[in-house]
Write an enzyme that holds these catalytic residues in place. Sequence first.
Site: not given
Ligand code: AMP
Length: 136
Positions: A88, A101, A103, A32, A95
């Site tokens: 999420n 995805h 985490h 992340d 989300q």
């Molecule tokens: P969620 O809030 O569960 O949808 O989590 C999305 C996650 O994706 C967050 O923790 C962001 O920091 C991560 N994220 C978004 N864009 C990228 C990216 N380009 N590379 C790595 N992580 C990302």
Amino acid sequence: MKDAQCIFCRIANGEIPSRTVYENEHFRVILDNSPATDGHALVLPKEHYATLPELPAELAGEAMQVAAKVAAMYQEKLSPDGLNLIQNNGETAGQTVHHFHIHLIPRYKGDRQLIGWKPGAPSAEHLDGVLARILG
Ligand code: AMP
Ligand code: ZN
């Protein structure tokens, strides 16, 4: 199916570079880029599914196997004191990227992260009502 507009489709399929910690035929696991802790990773299927209810059962099972593999790798390489898996679904649930995805968040004593919820105190009748709705 892939979604050309979806950033996680593009990352999972290698069109956008990522810090990949594990990859197989159906999944890529990346770091992340705004991590909660060192090693915070995301398990991404290479096909586009927005949320868990849309994910085929076989891929859902595989996703957990991939998470377990990375958890074992982290145990050896990062020696965390604990590990949270968080997944999420929907904006209400936090989300922000609408491509399924998981985490993986390694936890370290004193990391001061806040991951959790406020416990409720429902009556027995309320719990029974919820159960009836689920099973009814
Ligand atoms: P969620 O809030 O569960 O949808 O989590 C999305 C996650 O994706 C967050 O923790 C962001 O920091 C991560 N994220 C978004 N864009 C990228 C990216 N380009 N590379 C790595 N992580 C990302
Ligand atoms: Zn996608």
